[in-house]
Design an enzyme around this catalytic site. Structure first.
Site, PDB file in Angstrom:
ATOM      1  N   ASN A 115      -0.184  10.816   6.484  1.00  9.74           N
ATOM      2  CA  ASN A 115      -1.420  10.377   7.134  1.00  9.74           C
ATOM      3  C   ASN A 115      -2.464  11.461   7.369  1.00  9.74           C
ATOM      4  O   ASN A 115      -3.564  11.182   7.820  1.00  9.74           O
ATOM      5  CB  ASN A 115      -1.086   9.684   8.456  1.00  9.74           C
ATOM      6  CG  ASN A 115      -0.499   8.315   8.201  1.00  9.74           C
ATOM      7  OD1 ASN A 115      -1.133   7.487   7.561  1.00  9.74           O
ATOM      8  ND2 ASN A 115       0.725   8.105   8.642  1.00  9.74           N
ATOM      9  N   THR A 119       0.318  -9.913  13.088  1.00 10.35           N
ATOM     10  CA  THR A 119       1.229  -9.041  12.359  1.00 10.35           C
ATOM     11  C   THR A 119       0.489  -8.276  11.295  1.00 10.35           C
ATOM     12  O   THR A 119      -0.665  -8.520  11.026  1.00 10.35           O
ATOM     13  CB  THR A 119       2.336  -9.842  11.676  1.00 10.35           C
ATOM     14  OG1 THR A 119       3.199  -8.927  11.023  1.00 10.35           O
ATOM     15  CG2 THR A 119       1.782 -10.792  10.655  1.00 10.35           C
ATOM     16  N   THR A 166       0.875  -1.184   0.000  1.00 11.01           N
ATOM     17  CA  THR A 166       0.000   0.000   0.000  1.00 11.01           C
ATOM     18  C   THR A 166       0.912   1.233   0.000  1.00 11.01           C
ATOM     19  O   THR A 166       1.389   1.640  -1.040  1.00 11.01           O
ATOM     20  CB  THR A 166      -0.966  -0.005   1.204  1.00 11.01           C
ATOM     21  OG1 THR A 166      -0.221  -0.199   2.404  1.00 11.01           O
ATOM     22  CG2 THR A 166      -2.017  -1.078   1.059  1.00 11.01           C
TER      23      THR A 166
END
Lengths: 390, 390
Positions: free
Chosen positions: A385, A185, A151
């Site tokens: 972000n 994970t 991503t």
């Protein structure tokens, strides 16, 4: 932007992979991929303990509990299919069913994994059309798969190891942000053609996860979609677990460090080694609390040997510590031993301008040790972000 | 830079304060201060649960356990006197002793508090010389005290309330970074001339701290020096705890919100209200986990209504949740109710460009609620903390 270059890495015997651009990522990059074994695999699984886990994690956990073998894994990147309600659960099952149909395998032999934005329904027409075409272009290069599952990762992550009798282990992972696995994970997929003891592998897997993927943190945020899977098809050679598990741990540790180094906005790897702890669990907790501290991460970013932030992070971790017997070293330079030690600020700061910054901490209370990995905190993390959806 | 302006705020009856620049802060700003009551105070205390707590926290906790009254509080800013070994413990006791001497009060009636960089011995010659001069310039303005205890805070933090019979409560706090109190707080000092039941105040204090200072987070990093103290000298009027505690909570909540709003690098206040939880503790944990999430904080910074990060944060908090009955609203706009809801992205993003961004979350499993406060994560946080010592 072109996709990052990566060296080809051949999958173990009997495994094949395919990837294509189904149109999930707006960038048009490859976003749908699968790994298929031509015979049944024994396997082990760890999924996030998040109470808002995505449909793929929940379903894989159920398939794992059923105890049967699996044949294939299908992954989409760009959409997490999390918090998408009943529709998301159906979509997830439909993907497994669709790949099972084209491979002529029962859908319980197909695992799924989704990663990307939370809270958006999958574009199922495009996904299902992609799944149908996946088996048309099967190959053996794990790097193509590693690229398709990315991503915001900057680099594909692969690692491998050779085993006795010519068997091999090949691991692939993705990471980046929302990385603070809880008994699971980010994505880590490990493939091997070794024939190993399935129940033994299942039993040992969580301990290996604890020392590898669960020792990684990028931002303290635990994803809804984290999972680690190892698939063993047994096509090459029989390998005893005593040989297999150390090799598996080496591969998983290598991938874990790659995930930390490629954390969102990261410019370097942060490694924290804790010794002198009461238990391995306390050593790992103390090490990981240091790695997640935004204050310590910021100090690493600024090459600032501000070891007081290590004292703070250990203190809040809850691990038992005897501060009078505690020691701290930064890049091999002792800075604290029950009290502040004199050191050359400029020289230690200079030594921190390295690819990897290592803190060594002894808690002074016992004989257990552990290691965790993180990355520095940069302004880039915020800009990545602050504007992810809009 | 000049020190921030603040409106004068008179301390309750019988309390006086003094502040001076002792030379601890390199900036030359005021850094040593005290608050003195001319009669004995009943008091309550909460200190950090960090296992590497500073000498001031450890000593105050011991004095508190002894159960006697106190008369004074001396605070230095610019140096935390933490991780400074036996020398730090002696220095801390010497400060209490020195102020006790000039005030002619037993040193067990003097509390201490230090804040600033960890791991550096205090410049004791300058500190002790400053302590001697403190009583020369006593006044009644709490704002001078609020300014002297600041480190990277941008604004002094005060709050007050009036009580029946003319008694008052005046609170002063500092915050900024390393803010994620664990059963205590950053610094919060509350003074009152009410006469209250001491044992009752002690018994109730931790619950008020849990709903106020322990519900604040700036960066998830718990300081070695956090403490909250309330001193009551009883000079104005007798006040029942049923009247006193709500007023105390209002003052502490006001200070807590000010600390969040003035978090390092913050541009706005983040408020998360959780309802429908099994217990108040779970509601507070879920709310605070949202407030500490760097991904949600970054989204708030970018006015990005990425509510998937709320789902993630609630999931990792461990609070019980029924995702099918869960709801999320951003600035009053419903965005999730068991599944994604349609909403106007641009309009919700626009509504987030406010001084306070509020998320309302119902967990769908019970009747308990709680609220927590944080701030957005900006690139400024990184630059403030990447170069703090060097």
């Amino acid at each position: 932007m072109s996709e990052p270059a990566s060296s080809p890495l051949t999958l173990p015997k009997g495994f094949q992979t395919a990837a294509l651009a189904a149109g999930i990522k707006p960038s048009g990059k490859s976003d749908l991929s699968a790994v298929v074994s031509d015979t049944d695999c024994v396997w082990a699984f760890a999924g996030t303990r998040s109470t808002t886990a995505a449909a793929c994690v929940t379903r894989n956990r159920e398939v794992y509990a059923a105890g049967g073998p699996v044949r294939a894994l299908v992954v989409n990147a760009g959409n997490a299919n999390a918090a998408t309600g009943k529709r998301g659960e159906r979509d997830n099952a439909d993907i497994a069913d669709a790949l099972g149909s084209v491979l002529n395998v029962d859908m319980d032999g197909v695992l799924t994994a989704s990663t990307g934005i939370i809270g958006h329904p999958l574009p199922m027409d495009r996904v299902l059309s992609g799944v149908e075409h996946l088996p048309e272009d099967l190959g053996t290069d794990a790097a193509a798969f590693a690229t398709a599952i990315m991503t915001t990762d900057l680099r594909p992550k692969t690692a491998s190891a050779n085993l006795p009798g010519g068997a091999r282990i090949v691991g692939v992972a993705k990471g980046s942000g929302m990385i603070h696995p809880d008994m699971a994970t980010m994505f880590a997929f490990v493939f091997t053609d070794a024939a190993v003891d399935g129940p033994g592998l299942r039993a040992a897997f969580s301990a290996v996860v604890a020392r590898t993927f669960n020792a990684v943190t990028v931002d303290g945020d635990t994803s809804t979609n984290d999972m680690a899977i190892v698939l063993a098809n047994g096509q090459a050679a029989e390998v005893a677990l005593t040989d297999f598990l150390p090799a598996l741990e080496t591969v998983m540790r290598d991938l874990a460090r790659q995930i930390a180094r490629d954390g969102e906005g990261a410019t370097r790897l942060l490694t924290v080694r804790v010794s002198g702890a009461l238990t391995e669990a306390e050593a790992l907790t103390a090490a990981r609390t240091c790695c997640v501290s935004p204050l310590l991460k910021s100090a690493v970013h600024g090459n600032d040997p501000n070891w007081g932030r290590v004292i703070m992070a250990v203190g809040r971790s809850g691990a038992a510590v005897n501060i009078e017997g505690m020691t701290v070293a930064v890049q091999g330079n002792p800075v604290f031993a029950g009290k502040p030690l004199p050191y050359d600020d400029a020289a230690v700061s200079q030594s921190m301008k390295a690819e990897e910054v290592i803190f060594e901490i002894d808690l002074g209370v016992g004989g257990a040790s552990g290691e965790a990995w993180g990355c520095d905190l940069s302004a880039e993390y915020v800009s990545i972000n602050a504007d992810y959806t809009t």
